[in-house]
Design a protein around this motif. Sequence first.
Motif, PDB file in Angstrom:
ATOM      1  N   THR A 117       0.805  -1.218   0.000  1.00  0.00           N
ATOM      2  CA  THR A 117       0.000   0.000   0.000  1.00  0.00           C
ATOM      3  C   THR A 117       0.842   1.274   0.000  1.00  0.00           C
ATOM      4  OG1 THR A 117      -0.208  -0.088   2.411  1.00  0.00           O
ATOM      5  CG2 THR A 117      -1.974  -1.086   1.118  1.00  0.00           C
ATOM      6  N   TRP A 120      -5.376  -5.158   3.043  1.00  0.00           N
ATOM      7  CA  TRP A 120      -5.071  -5.812   1.782  1.00  0.00           C
ATOM      8  C   TRP A 120      -6.212  -5.487   0.828  1.00  0.00           C
ATOM      9  CZ3 TRP A 120      -1.046  -9.179   0.246  1.00  0.00           C
ATOM     10  CH2 TRP A 120      -0.027  -9.303   1.181  1.00  0.00           C
ATOM     11  N   PRO A 121      -5.970  -5.511  -0.481  1.00  0.00           N
ATOM     12  CA  PRO A 121      -7.008  -5.095  -1.429  1.00  0.00           C
ATOM     13  C   PRO A 121      -8.226  -6.015  -1.429  1.00  0.00           C
ATOM     14  CG  PRO A 121      -5.055  -5.881  -2.586  1.00  0.00           C
ATOM     15  CD  PRO A 121      -4.735  -5.882  -1.138  1.00  0.00           C
ATOM     16  N   LYS A 175       3.878   0.681  -3.129  1.00  0.00           N
ATOM     17  CA  LYS A 175       3.335   0.210  -4.412  1.00  0.00           C
ATOM     18  C   LYS A 175       4.019  -1.062  -4.917  1.00  0.00           C
ATOM     19  CE  LYS A 175       0.674   3.756  -4.339  1.00  0.00           C
ATOM     20  NZ  LYS A 175      -0.372   3.619  -3.373  1.00  0.00           N
TER      21      LYS A 175
END
Length: 184
Positions: free
Chosen positions: A67, A128-129, A70
């Motif tokens: 995050t 987390w995504p 990147k």
Amino acid sequence: MALLIGVELVSEDVALLVENLGDTLNYVYFLGFLSLGVTFVIATGGIDFSIGPVMFCCALVSGYCMTSYKVPCAAAMVICVLIGLAFGIFNGWLVSYLSVPPFIVSMASMNIAKGIASVFTKTQSVSWPLASDPANGWFRNIVSYKGFPVGLVIFLGAANIVESFFTIPNLDVTSSASDPTQKP
């Protein structure tokens, strides 16, 4: 698990029961993987309190890399595994070769992991995504195929492999527990 099944059977919503069981099986199997690793520690007479903090350290540091710096999701997952591997090798080396009691090593590693995670992430939470993230959400769908808990199947396969270590003739994985003076 039994409580979940009982409550949902009483509510007579079978569709909800199936969906909740599927979700539960998809999101808790990783705890089983952690228990497989600790199985060998316990079988040899050791103890490991640091598994939870090390797991969170791995997730926080690799998630923060993703995050804040990147780092791609796949690379962050590799970082996560490498951090866990480093802790495992370090703990095993201290116990096996320096004869530090497992309790002491475990307590020290627990605090080291907490400290690394706190310092590295600057005590910020890390997310987390989501599965809907087009760039990095792909990993959430690996453990499930059309609602079927693939991660659970992989865990059960790994558990069978671990179990085979304890049933192979002439292979005594617990020998150091039975003779504390024996060195590897």
